[in-house]
Design a protein around this motif. Structure first.
Motif, PDB file in Angstrom:
ATOM      1  N   ARG A  37       9.881 -13.254 -13.655  1.00 26.96           N
ATOM      2  CA  ARG A  37      10.904 -14.263 -13.927  1.00 26.96           C
ATOM      3  C   ARG A  37      11.388 -14.879 -12.619  1.00 26.96           C
ATOM      4  NH1 ARG A  37      16.331 -14.116 -13.790  1.00 26.96           N
ATOM      5  NH2 ARG A  37      16.290 -11.851 -13.476  1.00 26.96           N
ATOM      6  N   VAL A  38      11.527 -16.201 -12.613  1.00 24.19           N
ATOM      7  CA  VAL A  38      12.058 -16.886 -11.433  1.00 24.19           C
ATOM      8  C   VAL A  38      13.557 -16.619 -11.357  1.00 24.19           C
ATOM      9  CG1 VAL A  38      12.422 -19.104 -10.300  1.00 24.19           C
ATOM     10  CG2 VAL A  38      10.289 -18.669 -11.536  1.00 24.19           C
ATOM     11  N   ALA A  39      13.981 -15.926 -10.284  1.00 22.74           N
ATOM     12  CA  ALA A  39      15.392 -15.573 -10.135  1.00 22.74           C
ATOM     13  C   ALA A  39      16.145 -16.557  -9.255  1.00 22.74           C
ATOM     14  CB  ALA A  39      15.514 -14.170  -9.539  1.00 22.74           C
ATOM     15  N   ALA A  40      15.456 -17.166  -8.293  1.00 23.11           N
ATOM     16  CA  ALA A  40      16.127 -18.114  -7.394  1.00 23.11           C
ATOM     17  C   ALA A  40      15.091 -19.003  -6.739  1.00 23.11           C
ATOM     18  CB  ALA A  40      16.943 -17.364  -6.334  1.00 23.11           C
ATOM     19  N   LEU A  41      15.520 -20.217  -6.395  1.00 23.05           N
ATOM     20  CA  LEU A  41      14.679 -21.197  -5.698  1.00 23.05           C
ATOM     21  C   LEU A  41      15.476 -21.748  -4.519  1.00 23.05           C
ATOM     22  CD1 LEU A  41      13.468 -23.191  -8.842  1.00 23.05           C
ATOM     23  CD2 LEU A  41      12.026 -21.680  -7.487  1.00 23.05           C
ATOM     24  N   ARG A  42      14.813 -21.889  -3.370  1.00 22.12           N
ATOM     25  CA  ARG A  42      15.481 -22.482  -2.212  1.00 22.12           C
ATOM     26  C   ARG A  42      14.433 -23.089  -1.292  1.00 22.12           C
ATOM     27  NH1 ARG A  42      15.400 -17.125  -2.060  1.00 22.12           N
ATOM     28  NH2 ARG A  42      14.606 -16.051  -0.195  1.00 22.12           N
ATOM     29  N   PRO A  43      14.824 -24.075  -0.519  1.00 27.72           N
ATOM     30  CA  PRO A  43      13.857 -24.730   0.369  1.00 27.72           C
ATOM     31  C   PRO A  43      13.385 -23.794   1.475  1.00 27.72           C
ATOM     32  CG  PRO A  43      15.841 -26.063   0.071  1.00 27.72           C
ATOM     33  CD  PRO A  43      16.145 -24.719  -0.481  1.00 27.72           C
ATOM     34  N   HIS A  44      12.158 -23.998   1.903  1.00 31.12           N
ATOM     35  CA  HIS A  44      11.648 -23.303   3.083  1.00 31.12           C
ATOM     36  C   HIS A  44      12.319 -23.935   4.302  1.00 31.12           C
ATOM     37  CE1 HIS A  44       8.951 -21.877   6.202  1.00 31.12           C
ATOM     38  NE2 HIS A  44       8.315 -21.088   5.315  1.00 31.12           N
ATOM     39  N   PRO A  45      12.838 -23.146   5.223  1.00 33.66           N
ATOM     40  CA  PRO A  45      13.573 -23.744   6.356  1.00 33.66           C
ATOM     41  C   PRO A  45      12.712 -24.528   7.325  1.00 33.66           C
ATOM     42  CG  PRO A  45      13.313 -21.379   6.655  1.00 33.66           C
ATOM     43  CD  PRO A  45      12.852 -21.681   5.264  1.00 33.66           C
ATOM     44  N   ASP A  46      11.389 -24.342   7.273  1.00 33.37           N
ATOM     45  CA  ASP A  46      10.538 -25.002   8.261  1.00 33.37           C
ATOM     46  C   ASP A  46       9.329 -25.684   7.622  1.00 33.37           C
ATOM     47  OD1 ASP A  46      10.000 -25.715  10.908  1.00 33.37           O
ATOM     48  OD2 ASP A  46       8.621 -24.022  11.195  1.00 33.37           O
ATOM     49  N   ALA A  47       9.393 -26.013   6.313  1.00 34.67           N
ATOM     50  CA  ALA A  47       8.255 -26.665   5.652  1.00 34.67           C
ATOM     51  C   ALA A  47       8.766 -27.441   4.445  1.00 34.67           C
ATOM     52  CB  ALA A  47       7.198 -25.641   5.218  1.00 34.67           C
ATOM     53  N   ASP A  48       8.500 -28.746   4.431  1.00 33.13           N
ATOM     54  CA  ASP A  48       8.982 -29.593   3.338  1.00 33.13           C
ATOM     55  C   ASP A  48       8.208 -29.376   2.045  1.00 33.13           C
ATOM     56  OD1 ASP A  48      10.832 -30.692   5.045  1.00 33.13           O
ATOM     57  OD2 ASP A  48       9.579 -32.418   5.572  1.00 33.13           O
ATOM     58  N   ARG A  49       6.953 -28.987   2.153  1.00 34.92           N
ATOM     59  CA  ARG A  49       6.097 -28.895   0.962  1.00 34.92           C
ATOM     60  C   ARG A  49       5.975 -27.469   0.425  1.00 34.92           C
ATOM     61  NH1 ARG A  49       1.094 -33.114   2.214  1.00 34.92           N
ATOM     62  NH2 ARG A  49       2.434 -34.934   2.656  1.00 34.92           N
ATOM     63  N   ILE A  50       6.798 -26.592   0.871  1.00 31.51           N
ATOM     64  CA  ILE A  50       6.803 -25.209   0.400  1.00 31.51           C
ATOM     65  C   ILE A  50       8.225 -24.833   0.049  1.00 31.51           C
ATOM     66  CG2 ILE A  50       6.343 -22.785   0.985  1.00 31.51           C
ATOM     67  CD1 ILE A  50       4.239 -23.762   2.967  1.00 31.51           C
ATOM     68  N   GLN A  51       8.394 -24.101  -1.068  1.00 32.35           N
ATOM     69  CA  GLN A  51       9.704 -23.562  -1.386  1.00 32.35           C
ATOM     70  C   GLN A  51       9.640 -22.041  -1.470  1.00 32.35           C
ATOM     71  OE1 GLN A  51      11.395 -24.497  -5.221  1.00 32.35           O
ATOM     72  NE2 GLN A  51       9.408 -24.549  -6.258  1.00 32.35           N
ATOM     73  N   LEU A  52      10.777 -21.408  -1.313  1.00 36.19           N
ATOM     74  CA  LEU A  52      10.869 -19.958  -1.404  1.00 36.19           C
ATOM     75  C   LEU A  52      11.357 -19.591  -2.796  1.00 36.19           C
ATOM     76  CD1 LEU A  52      12.519 -19.202   2.064  1.00 36.19           C
ATOM     77  CD2 LEU A  52      10.083 -19.322   1.477  1.00 36.19           C
ATOM     78  N   VAL A  53      10.611 -18.706  -3.442  1.00 40.51           N
ATOM     79  CA  VAL A  53      10.913 -18.323  -4.818  1.00 40.51           C
ATOM     80  C   VAL A  53      11.147 -16.827  -4.881  1.00 40.51           C
ATOM     81  CG1 VAL A  53      10.128 -18.427  -7.206  1.00 40.51           C
ATOM     82  CG2 VAL A  53       9.327 -20.152  -5.578  1.00 40.51           C
ATOM     83  N   ASP A  54      12.305 -16.415  -5.368  1.00 44.26           N
ATOM     84  CA  ASP A  54      12.567 -15.009  -5.630  1.00 44.26           C
ATOM     85  C   ASP A  54      12.184 -14.714  -7.077  1.00 44.26           C
ATOM     86  OD1 ASP A  54      13.541 -14.624  -3.084  1.00 44.26           O
ATOM     87  OD2 ASP A  54      15.643 -14.897  -3.660  1.00 44.26           O
TER      88      ASP A  54
ATOM     89  N   GLU B 207      13.548  -4.883  -8.380  1.00 44.46           N
ATOM     90  CA  GLU B 207      13.688  -5.490  -7.072  1.00 44.46           C
ATOM     91  C   GLU B 207      13.105  -6.904  -7.079  1.00 44.46           C
ATOM     92  OE1 GLU B 207      10.202  -4.266  -4.204  1.00 44.46           O
ATOM     93  OE2 GLU B 207      11.023  -2.431  -5.101  1.00 44.46           O
ATOM     94  N   LEU B 208      13.671  -7.741  -6.204  1.00 44.71           N
ATOM     95  CA  LEU B 208      13.211  -9.123  -6.119  1.00 44.71           C
ATOM     96  C   LEU B 208      12.174  -9.244  -5.010  1.00 44.71           C
ATOM     97  CD1 LEU B 208      16.547 -11.145  -6.497  1.00 44.71           C
ATOM     98  CD2 LEU B 208      14.870 -10.553  -8.254  1.00 44.71           C
ATOM     99  N   ARG B 209      11.142 -10.067  -5.278  1.00 46.73           N
ATOM    100  CA  ARG B 209      10.120 -10.358  -4.285  1.00 46.73           C
ATOM    101  C   ARG B 209      10.234 -11.820  -3.888  1.00 46.73           C
ATOM    102  NH1 ARG B 209       7.837  -6.863  -7.942  1.00 46.73           N
ATOM    103  NH2 ARG B 209       6.421  -5.225  -7.171  1.00 46.73           N
ATOM    104  N   GLN B 210      10.091 -12.086  -2.609  1.00 39.59           N
ATOM    105  CA  GLN B 210      10.053 -13.471  -2.147  1.00 39.59           C
ATOM    106  C   GLN B 210       8.611 -13.939  -2.064  1.00 39.59           C
ATOM    107  OE1 GLN B 210      12.559 -15.279   1.130  1.00 39.59           O
ATOM    108  NE2 GLN B 210      10.583 -15.233   2.201  1.00 39.59           N
ATOM    109  N   VAL B 211       8.354 -15.107  -2.676  1.00 41.83           N
ATOM    110  CA  VAL B 211       7.011 -15.686  -2.660  1.00 41.83           C
ATOM    111  C   VAL B 211       7.116 -17.110  -2.146  1.00 41.83           C
ATOM    112  CG1 VAL B 211       5.001 -16.340  -4.043  1.00 41.83           C
ATOM    113  CG2 VAL B 211       6.273 -14.258  -4.608  1.00 41.83           C
ATOM    114  N   CYS B 212       6.245 -17.466  -1.208  1.00 42.17           N
ATOM    115  CA  CYS B 212       6.167 -18.852  -0.743  1.00 42.17           C
ATOM    116  C   CYS B 212       5.251 -19.620  -1.683  1.00 42.17           C
ATOM    117  CB  CYS B 212       5.623 -18.914   0.683  1.00 42.17           C
ATOM    118  SG  CYS B 212       6.682 -18.101   1.898  1.00 42.17           S
ATOM    119  N   CYS B 213       5.716 -20.765  -2.171  1.00 43.27           N
ATOM    120  CA  CYS B 213       4.962 -21.488  -3.197  1.00 43.27           C
ATOM    121  C   CYS B 213       4.984 -22.991  -2.920  1.00 43.27           C
ATOM    122  CB  CYS B 213       5.562 -21.203  -4.572  1.00 43.27           C
ATOM    123  SG  CYS B 213       4.684 -21.969  -5.943  1.00 43.27           S
TER     124      CYS B 213
END
Length: 541
Positions: free
Chosen positions: A49-66, A73-79
């Motif tokens: 389940r997608v728990a949170a979405l936030r921008p990647h601090p150094d890449a416009d075309r990638i977001q960080l997904v928890d 436990e939550l896993r962070q995935v770059c997507c």
């Protein structure tokens, strides 16, 4: 049109190799452009389940997904995909998984951010052709479950068919199953929906009226209650996903499912937002406006069709798109569900002018079965019942001008003359009757033209779902299609007049006429030459 083998098998017990089925479909004129076998997803692909979405601090075309895979436990995935929202269920390839492409999933850092796995598209899992975004799964699946077990699609086969514009019946699973059953000599059954009714009759809370009978041949409404909180059954959501439709909500998903199954689109109105509970159909006034479900305000022309409420306010564009003012939501408790038959040219004109084309409008433009709307509404209610939704008694319906089902006179001798076959009447019947055509001997006295071909003469009744068939040659085409053109020997037609010289061409040329100057023999004049002598390369005198 995409169809699943398992869905076809609900209407006919088709068996055999997927390639053999694909060959039969193509031979029937439903060319298979792609065939996908759903293999089991690799071990290690789980529901998350997608728990949170936030921008990647150094890449416009990638977001960080928890993501939450159900283990606390939550896993962070770059997507790199952005088509998901918080709360969506998605397939997570955990660390150590080997993808179908051979890629091994490992812990990585992308522009300085850790990525604990990979979120997958349907194409990456070889479970579909969609590679544009992450595969959003139906609600209700258990977090952490193996994806293959959760979806239950392993071993199914998807056929992507090319359907010609003159075959609106084939824009449905039922239409494809009917053809396939006829070709293979198997039984075909369209069962009647089994659903109980309860509560006050529908006519006590709603009414319908058609003010443009040439636009709308039938407008049918059923009332469904207790729709809030209902969730799309996982099996239905899985099929929608396989056919390229993302599940949206309970009512929309069931509407899409029934449309794909039987070919009849429907639309749901929040009953509490329909003034007076009344629905009507009329032509739009020049410049009339309506806000559609996509949030755009559409300006209509005189002649466009609209659905209105008791205050004569337009709340939808007929056969094209519903209005935002009566849109259903998760809190909608009572739904007015309508299914209609619209005049195809009217829908085509409005759709093209507004630039709005959908799965529903495409079917209305081609011509849906004018008799199937009541069945489609009951089928919707049958699928909704396990979720606690109840169906009010009675169908509320108004009727305009419906197209007739024609009866076509067919000469068996002409069938063979056109196809180049020697089919018996029984063989012709065996081609037509399984796909719904009625065949009976002609009772009336045949005209001299009808006696010009040997054999029997029939009156063939065309089924309501085949608006493309209206002439003898159309029926002959159906015989050829079901018999299979590949079984007909190829021959070069013989001309009744073989080549040769005409009598005029065989006659000797006339004798040369005498010249007018005194007895000389006439003849063609010598080639013209310029005053400077012969042309280069020519001979002199």
């Amino acid at each position: 049109m995409k169809v699943l083998l398992s869905w076809l098998q609900e209407f006919t017990p088709v068996e055999g190799s997927p390639q053999g089925i694909a060959d039969d479909l193509s031979d029937l004129g439903l060319a298979v452009e792609e065939m996908v076998t759903f293999a089991a997803a690799p071990a290690g692909i789980v529901v998350a389940r997608v728990a949170a979405l936030r921008p990647h601090p150094d890449a416009d075309r990638i977001q960080l997904v928890d993501v939450d895979a159900g283990d606390g436990e939550l896993r962070q995935v770059c997507c790199g995909a952005f088509n998901m929202a918080v709360g969506d269920l998605v397939p997570l390839a955990t660390v150590g998984t080997t993808m179908p492409s051979g890629l091994e999933i490992a812990r990585r850092r992308m522009r300085g951010e850790a990525s604990e796995g990979m979120l997958c598209s349907a194409a990456e899992l070889e479970m579909g052709a969609d590679a544009e975004g992450i595969m959003v799964l139906p609600a209700g699946l258990e977090l952490g479950d193996d994806l293959t077990a959760a979806l239950g699609v392993a071993g199914d086969v998807l056929f992507d068919l090319e359907v010609n514009p003159n075959r609106p019946d084939a824009l449905s699973v039922v239409g494809v199953a009917r053809d396939l059953a006829a070709r293979r000599g198997m039984p075909f059954e369209l069962p009647e929906p089994q659903v109980e009714t309860s509560g006050a009759p529908a006519g006590e809370s709603t009414s319908v009226e058609i003010l443009a009978p040439d636009l709308c041949g039938r407008f049918s409404v059923r009332v469904l209650r207790n729709t809030s909180g209902a969730r799309t059954p996982p099996r239905l959501a899985r099929r929608l996903l396989a056919l390229g439709m993302r599940p949206i909500n309970f009512v929309v998903d069931l509407s899409n499912y029934v449309m794909l199954e039987i070919g009849q689109p429907s639309h749901a109105f929040d009953a509490d937002l329909v003034s007076g509970g009344a629905l009507g159909v009329r032509r739009a006034a020049e410049g009339e406006q309506v806000e559609t479900l996509d949030g755009a305000v559409r300006t209509l022309h005189a002649g466009d069709g609209v659905i209105v409420d008791s205050s004569d306010r337009a709340i939808g564009i007929a056969g094209v798109m519903g209005g935002a003012s009566t849109e259903i939501s998760a809190e909608t408790e009572v739904v007015l569900l309508e299914a209609a038959w619209w005049n195809p040219p009217d829908i085509a004109r409005t759709s093209r002018r507004l630039g709005l084309r959908s799965e529903a409008s495409a079917r209305f433009e081609a011509g849906v079965d004018p008799e199937i709307a009541p069945w489609a509404l009951e089928r919707f209610a049958e699928l909704a019942a396990p979720g606690g939704v109840t169906l009010a008694p009675d169908l509320v319906q108004a009727q305009g001008h419906l197209p007739p089902s024609p009866t076509v006179r067919v000469r068996t001798g002409r069938v063979n003359a056109i196809l180049g076959t020697g089919l018996t009447p029984a063989e012709m019947r065996a081609c037509l009757e399984p796909i719904g055509f009625g065949v009976s001997p002609t009772a009336a006295e045949s005209s001299p033209d009808l006696r010009s071909y040997p054999g029997e003469t029939w009156d063939v009744t065309v089924p309501s779902w085949r608006p493309d068939t209206s002439t003898e040659i159309d029926v002959i085409e159906e015989v050829g299609r079901l018999w299979s053109y590949s079984r007909i020997a190829r021959t070069v037609p013989k001309s009744p007049h073989p080549g040769g010289l005409t009598a005029h061409q065989r006659a000797p040329p006339p004798a040369p006429a005498a010249s007018a100057g005194g007895g000389g023999v006439g003849g063609p004049p010598p080639p013209a030459q310029g005053t400077r002598g012969p042309r280069r390369g020519g001979r002199g005198p």
